[in-house]
Design an enzyme around this catalytic site. Structure first.
Site, PDB file in Angstrom:
ATOM      1  N   HIS A  65      51.942   3.922  11.211  1.00  0.00           N
ATOM      2  CA  HIS A  65      52.367   4.565   9.959  1.00  0.00           C
ATOM      3  C   HIS A  65      51.204   4.699   8.971  1.00  0.00           C
ATOM      4  O   HIS A  65      50.991   3.830   8.134  1.00  0.00           O
ATOM      5  CB  HIS A  65      53.516   3.759   9.333  1.00  0.00           C
ATOM      6  CG  HIS A  65      54.167   4.437   8.184  1.00  0.00           C
ATOM      7  ND1 HIS A  65      55.433   4.114   7.740  1.00  0.00           N
ATOM      8  CD2 HIS A  65      53.756   5.439   7.376  1.00  0.00           C
ATOM      9  CE1 HIS A  65      55.753   4.865   6.712  1.00  0.00           C
ATOM     10  NE2 HIS A  65      54.738   5.678   6.452  1.00  0.00           N
ATOM     11  N   ARG A  69      45.701  11.993   5.210  1.00  0.00           N
ATOM     12  CA  ARG A  69      45.427  13.045   4.210  1.00  0.00           C
ATOM     13  C   ARG A  69      44.612  14.226   4.713  1.00  0.00           C
ATOM     14  O   ARG A  69      44.111  15.007   3.903  1.00  0.00           O
ATOM     15  CB  ARG A  69      44.707  12.444   2.984  1.00  0.00           C
ATOM     16  CG  ARG A  69      45.354  11.222   2.374  1.00  0.00           C
ATOM     17  CD  ARG A  69      46.732  11.524   1.870  1.00  0.00           C
ATOM     18  NE  ARG A  69      47.265  10.476   1.017  1.00  0.00           N
ATOM     19  CZ  ARG A  69      48.574  10.256   0.874  1.00  0.00           C
ATOM     20  NH1 ARG A  69      49.458  10.999   1.519  1.00  0.00           N
ATOM     21  NH2 ARG A  69      48.999   9.308   0.073  1.00  0.00           N
ATOM     22  N   ASP A 287      51.945   2.005   6.172  1.00  0.00           N
ATOM     23  CA  ASP A 287      52.225   3.084   5.217  1.00  0.00           C
ATOM     24  C   ASP A 287      50.981   3.313   4.362  1.00  0.00           C
ATOM     25  O   ASP A 287      51.074   3.503   3.150  1.00  0.00           O
ATOM     26  CB  ASP A 287      53.452   2.775   4.355  1.00  0.00           C
ATOM     27  CG  ASP A 287      54.025   4.040   3.735  1.00  0.00           C
ATOM     28  OD1 ASP A 287      53.465   5.135   3.957  1.00  0.00           O
ATOM     29  OD2 ASP A 287      55.034   3.927   3.003  1.00  0.00           O
ATOM     30  N   HIS A 291      45.556   7.179  -2.623  1.00  0.00           N
ATOM     31  CA  HIS A 291      45.375   8.125  -3.734  1.00  0.00           C
ATOM     32  C   HIS A 291      44.223   7.572  -4.549  1.00  0.00           C
ATOM     33  O   HIS A 291      44.019   6.354  -4.583  1.00  0.00           O
ATOM     34  CB  HIS A 291      46.610   8.168  -4.634  1.00  0.00           C
ATOM     35  CG  HIS A 291      47.870   8.615  -3.961  1.00  0.00           C
ATOM     36  ND1 HIS A 291      48.145   9.937  -3.679  1.00  0.00           N
ATOM     37  CD2 HIS A 291      48.944   7.914  -3.514  1.00  0.00           C
ATOM     38  CE1 HIS A 291      49.335  10.031  -3.092  1.00  0.00           C
ATOM     39  NE2 HIS A 291      49.837   8.817  -2.971  1.00  0.00           N
TER      40      HIS A 291
HETATM   41  O1  DOR Z   1      54.686   5.798  -1.438  1.00  0.00           O
HETATM   42  C1  DOR Z   1      54.649   6.628  -0.551  1.00  0.00           C
HETATM   43  N1  DOR Z   1      53.552   7.368  -0.358  1.00  0.00           N
HETATM   44  N2  DOR Z   1      55.717   6.800   0.219  1.00  0.00           N
HETATM   45  C2  DOR Z   1      55.781   7.797   1.106  1.00  0.00           C
HETATM   46  O2  DOR Z   1      56.796   7.924   1.759  1.00  0.00           O
HETATM   47  C3  DOR Z   1      54.684   8.762   1.254  1.00  0.00           C
HETATM   48  C4  DOR Z   1      53.427   8.179   0.799  1.00  0.00           C
HETATM   49  C5  DOR Z   1      52.341   9.188   0.584  1.00  0.00           C
HETATM   50  O3  DOR Z   1      52.150  10.046   1.465  1.00  0.00           O
HETATM   51  O4  DOR Z   1      51.684   9.145  -0.462  1.00  0.00           O
HETATM   52 ZN    ZN Z   2      57.951   6.873   3.686  1.00  0.00          ZN
HETATM   53 ZN    ZN Z   3      54.655   6.734   4.715  1.00  0.00          ZN
END
Ligand code: DOR
Ligand code: ZN
Ligand code: ZN
Length: 418
Positions: A65, A69, A287, A291
């Site tokens: 996961h 980007r 995850d 950013h």
């Molecule tokens: O916090 C998150 N950021 N949750 C997500 O489901 C997507 C992810 C992102 O791509 O920034």
């Molecule tokens: Zn998610």
């Molecule tokens: Zn995610």
């Protein structure tokens, strides 16, 4: 290459002979002379011997996961920077999510990503395809070699929300396997669609007691969870190590620690640990959602980076007596490969890919932003002292990280049992 004097997570000793990117022989005290002879016979080259000095030897971590980007948001991360961050931290395979630009919802977009990752990534990689609100069931049927079709059932980063039940039905029917961003009650919807139309469901980032209990109940229910459409649960490191109290403790963290699903209470976090212990959790996925700090501070932006600290955080938890090394290996190597049918990875076994890491469980280090390889340049764990570290990373038999340095390598796309 011959790795000598390794310790497996179960405490047994082993040597590993790697030839042509695969584990050729794995047993205690391999005869160096004999290994050199076999190696030279097959490759025509001289055998390189590395003494592991009794450190732990594990299959490389598979992080199913990540949001790398690339393409579209490569100022936050790209396949080169993201894969280097993985290599350093012991992740030998990452799987990328579809909410890029273009989103991975067409065969063409997938091929573009494949090419880009193949050119840039220093570790192995794979992809989740995406389901789209304009109904891309036709595209889903066209593609192969992806781990799953990922559907967003709640609003998150990107514009990938699928709200129409008819569209969702078509997507689930077309998909070989379904991965969902589903929060709270939306997990019930995902379970229902999986039961009616699906072939298996992977619920990303389960974050609370409430969500976990929905899944524990579902997993025990043979109608919802069976061989035809099994159910799996992932938790993220940030829901295990961070909570809303930490977020609200400081003005900057109120912005930096925002993500979807949001951080929950300390009690929720502790419950997730309990569920690791009782077997309700199947995998840990980062995850990894980088950013820039500027983007995080300007306006509410969901997501935080994770690959560089994942394994070290879990090793720190091991040192605190919260989890065993066997469990870490099961959740982060074996299960990801098993659940998604990733071929020849996730366990140390003769014939399998030589994706191997060496781990020092005693090394203490401090997370500092100047040391990070992710392009986003920050970590939610900045300043934390961790105990445990990856020290050597081998991908397809090649050393990609050693003594603090990254070495050039071309990762390969994973193969999936379909
Ligand atoms: O916090 C998150 N950021 N949750 C997500 O489901 C997507 C992810 C992102 O791509 O920034
Ligand atoms: Zn998610
Ligand atoms: Zn995610």
């Amino acid at each position: 290459m011959l790795l000598r004097n390794g310790t497996l997570v179960n405490g047994e000793k082993t040597d590993i002979l790697i030839i042509n990117g695969k584990i050729y022989l794995m047993k205690k005290e391999i005869d160096v002379f004999e290994a050199g002879r076999i190696f030279a016979e097959i490759t025509g080259e001289e055998l390189k011997v590395i003494d592991i000095e009794n450190k732990y030897i594990m299959p490389g971590v598979i992080d199913v996961h990540t949001h790398m980007r690339d393409p579209g948001f490569t100022h936050k991360e790209d396949f080169l920077s993201g894969s280097k961050a993985c290599a350093k931290a012991g992740i030998t395979t990452f799987i990328d999510m579809p909410n890029t630009n273009p989103a991975t919802v067409t065969k063409e977009a997938l091929e573009l990503k494949r090419k880009s990752a193949g050119e840039k990534s220093v570790v192995n990689f794979g992809f989740h395809f995406g389901g789209s609100s304009d109904n891309n069931a036709g595209e889903i049927k066209k593609v192969s070699g992806v781990l799953s079709t990922k559907v967003f059932l709640n609003v998150s980063t990107g514009k990938m929300l699928v709200e129409d039940d008819n569209v969702l039905e078509d997507i689930v029917k077309a998909a070989n396997f379904l991965t969902v961003h589903a929060e709270g009650g939306m997990i019930n919807k995902a379970l229902e669609f999986n039961k009616q139309f699906g072939k298996g469901l992977y619920v990303c980032h389960v974050s609370s007691r409430e969500e976990m209990n929905i899944l524990i109940k579902a997993k025990a229910d043979k109608v919802l969870n069976n061989e035809k459409h099994p159910v799996f649960a992932e938790v993220t490191p940030h829901h295990l190590f961070l909570d809303e109290e930490m977020k609200d403790s400081d003005e900057e963290k109120k912005m930096l620690y925002r993500m979807k699903p949001e951080l929950k209470t300390k009690a929720d976090r502790e419950y997730l640990w309990e569920c690791i212990g009782n077997g309700a959790v199947d995998t840990i996925g980062t995850d990894h959602a980088p950013h820039l700090i500027r983007e995080k501070m300007e306006k509410i932006t969901f997501g935080m980076p994770g690959v560089e600290t994942l394994l070290a955080l879990m090793l720190t938890a091991y040192n605190q007596g919260k989890i065993s090394l066997e469990k870490i290996q099961e959740l982060m190597c074996g299960n990801p490969a098993k659940i998604f049918g990733i071929k020849n990875k996730g366990v140390l076994k003769e014939g399998y890919d030589a994706d191997i890491i060496i781990v020092d469980t005693n090394e203490k280090w401090i997370v500092k932003k100047e040391d990070l390889l992710s392009k986003c340049g920050w970590s939610p764990y900045e300043g934390w002292e961790l105990k445990g570290k990856n020290v050597l990373t081998i991908v397809n038999g090649n050393i990609v990280y050693k003594d603090g340095k990254i070495f050039e390598n071309k990762g390969k796309e994973v193969e999936i049992d379909e």
